[in-house]
Scaffold this active site. Structure first.
Site, PDB file in Angstrom:
ATOM      1  N   ASN A  70      -0.241 -36.612 -16.892  1.00 36.33           N
ATOM      2  CA  ASN A  70       0.298 -36.266 -15.595  1.00 36.33           C
ATOM      3  C   ASN A  70      -0.819 -35.697 -14.578  1.00 36.33           C
ATOM      4  OD1 ASN A  70       0.717 -33.473 -14.180  1.00 36.33           O
ATOM      5  ND2 ASN A  70       0.638 -33.223 -16.246  1.00 36.33           N
ATOM      6  N   CYS A 132      -5.694 -25.897 -13.729  1.00 34.37           N
ATOM      7  CA  CYS A 132      -5.171 -27.338 -13.572  1.00 34.37           C
ATOM      8  C   CYS A 132      -6.158 -28.117 -13.321  1.00 34.37           C
ATOM      9  CB  CYS A 132      -4.107 -27.112 -12.232  1.00 34.37           C
ATOM     10  SG  CYS A 132      -3.447 -28.672 -11.857  1.00 34.37           S
ATOM     11  N   THR A 269       6.470 -30.404 -21.786  1.00 32.00           N
ATOM     12  CA  THR A 269       7.040 -31.769 -21.809  1.00 32.00           C
ATOM     13  C   THR A 269       8.314 -31.846 -22.465  1.00 32.00           C
ATOM     14  OG1 THR A 269       4.718 -32.088 -21.755  1.00 32.00           O
ATOM     15  CG2 THR A 269       5.944 -34.087 -22.337  1.00 32.00           C
TER      16      THR A 269
END
Ligand SMILES: Cc1cc2nc3c(=O)[nH]c(=O)nc-3n(C[C@H](O)[C@H](O)[C@H](O)COP(=O)(O)O)c2cc1C
Length: 306
Positions: A70, A132, A269
Site C-alpha cells: 500500500n 510511514c 491487513t
C-alpha cells in the site's frame, strides 16, 4: 479458573492484549457491523496529520504473495475534522483510544498535534507514526531510520503530554534495537513494532509499478518472520512494553509475537480478509491459555527459550 489476559502499557490498563493496527480499521465505525467493537483491547485510529491529506495517486494498493502493498500516503481528514467528526463516535465505545499522529514535513508538527490531543480526556494514548514509508518521497529518510531523529521527536512530544506515548518503528533499518533504545531513552512508554516493509511489484505487461507512487509498504503474513524477529531483538534490549504486529492472521500467529516478547498485538491487513478476526483472536488466546493450563498471558510473554 479464567485465564488473566489484561495487560498494561505504561499507566494504561487494557482488558485484553489485542488491538487493531493504524490504517487498517479506519475510525472503527466502518467495522461496527462485523464485530462487537467493545471487545477490543484498544483501537488505534488511522494516522492523522495537522492538515487534511488526500493521499497518493491511484493505484495505491495491490495484492502480493502472502500480503499486500500500500501507498495510501496518509489520506486523512486532518486534526480538526478528526476531533469534530470521528472522535465523538469513538468516545462512546468505551474502548481505550490510541490516536496515531504523523508530521507531513516538519517534525515539530508532532508536538502541535500532541499538545491538542493532550487536552482531550477521551484519548488514552498517542502513537507516534515516525515510520510511514509513503509520505516523504522515494529517497527521504524516515525519522525511525535515525536514532538521533527518533530521540528528538519522542523527547519533544514527551515534554508536552502526560498521555501514554507509543512510538511506532520501521523494519526498514539495519538494527531496530538502536532505534528502540533511542525511543525508550527519550521517554516513550512503549514501542509498536512494526510498520510496513518497503517493497515493489511490477506489471511486466505495462512495464510499470503496480503502485502509482512506485515504492510501497508491504504488510501481511509475508512480513511476519521479519516482524517477530524485530520484537524478539528489541525485547532483549529494552524493558518497556512492545506492541507486536506484522502478518497476524489468527491466534497462533498472534502467539508468536507474545512468545517473542510482545505485551500486546495489533491486527492489521487481516482485517481486510476477515473484519471480525481481532475478536476471534481474543477468544483464541483465552482458549490457548486454558488448554495449556496457564494462569494468564503474562506466562507467555517473552517465554521463548533462548
Ligand atoms: C492499507 C494500510 C494502511 C496503513 N496505514 C497506516 C497508518 O495510517 N499509520 C500507521 O502507523 N500504519 C499504517 N499501516 C501499517 C499497519 O498499521 C501495520 O503496521 C502493518 O500493516 C503491519 O501489520 P499487518 O501485516 O498486520 O498489516 C497501514 C497498513 C495498511 C495495509
Amino acid at each position: 479458573m479464567k485465564p488473566l489476559i489484561g495487560v498494561n502499557i505504561g499507566k494504561l490498563k487494557l482488558k485484553n492484549p489485542v488491538m487493531v493496527a493504524s490504517g487498517t480499521f479506519g475510525y472503527a465505525s466502518e467495522f461496527a457491523d462485523f464485530l462487537d467493537l467493545k471487545k477490543l483491547g484498544a483501537i488505534v485510529t488511522k494516522t492523522i496529520t495537522l492538515r487534511p491529506r488526500q493521499g497518493n495517486p491511484m493505484p495505491r494498493t495491490c495484492e502480493t504473495p502472502a500480503g499486500m502493498l500500500n501507498s495510501i500516503g496518509l489520506e486523512n481528514p486532518g486534526l480538526e475534522v478528526f476531533i469534530k467528526d470521528k472522535l465523538p463516535y469513538l468516545n462512546k465505545l468505551g474502548v481505550p483510544l490510541i490516536i496515531s499522529i504523523a508530521s507531513e514535513s516538519d517534525p515539530k508538527e508532532f508536538v502541535l498535534l500532541a499538545k491538542e490531543l493532550d487536552k482531550i480526556k477521551a484519548i488514552s494514548a498517542i502513537e507516534l507514526n515516525i515510520s510511514c514509508p509513503n509520505i516523504h518521497g522515494r529517497t527521504a529518510r524516515l525519522v525511525a531510520q535515525d536514532p538521533m531523529a527518533t530521540y528528538k521527536v519522542v523527547n519533544s512530544v514527551r515534554k508536552v503530554t502526560g498521555k501514554v506515548l507509543i512510538t511506532k518503528l520501521s523494519p526498514n533499518v539495519t538494527d531496530i534495537t538502536q532505534i528502540a533504545l533511542a525511543a525508550a531513552k527519550a521517554g516513550t512508554d512503549a514501542v509498536a513494532l512494526v510498520n510496513t516493509l518497503t517493497g515493489m511489484s511490477i506489471d511486466h505487461l505495462t512495464r510499470r509499478s503496480k503502485i502509482a507512487a512506485g515504492i510501497a509498504g508491504l504488510s501481511g503474513p509475508a512480513i511476519r518472520p521479519v516482524a517477530v524477529r524485530c520484537c524478539w531483538e528489541v525485547f532483549r534490549k529494552i524493558k518497556i512494553p512492545i506492541i507486536g504486529m506484522g502478518g497476524i492472521i489468527d491466534t497462533s500467529s498472534a502467539l508468536e509475537f507474545f512468545l517473542a516478547g510482545a505485551t500486546c498485538v495489533s491486527v492489521g491487513t487481516a482485517n481486510f480478509v476477515n473484519p471480525a478476526i481481532s475478536a476471534e483472536i481474543i477468544d483464541g488466546i483465552r482458549n490457548y491459555l486454558r488448554e495449556n493450563k496457564l494462569t494468564g498471558i503474562k506466562e507467555v510473554i517473552g517465554s521463548l527459550p533462548l
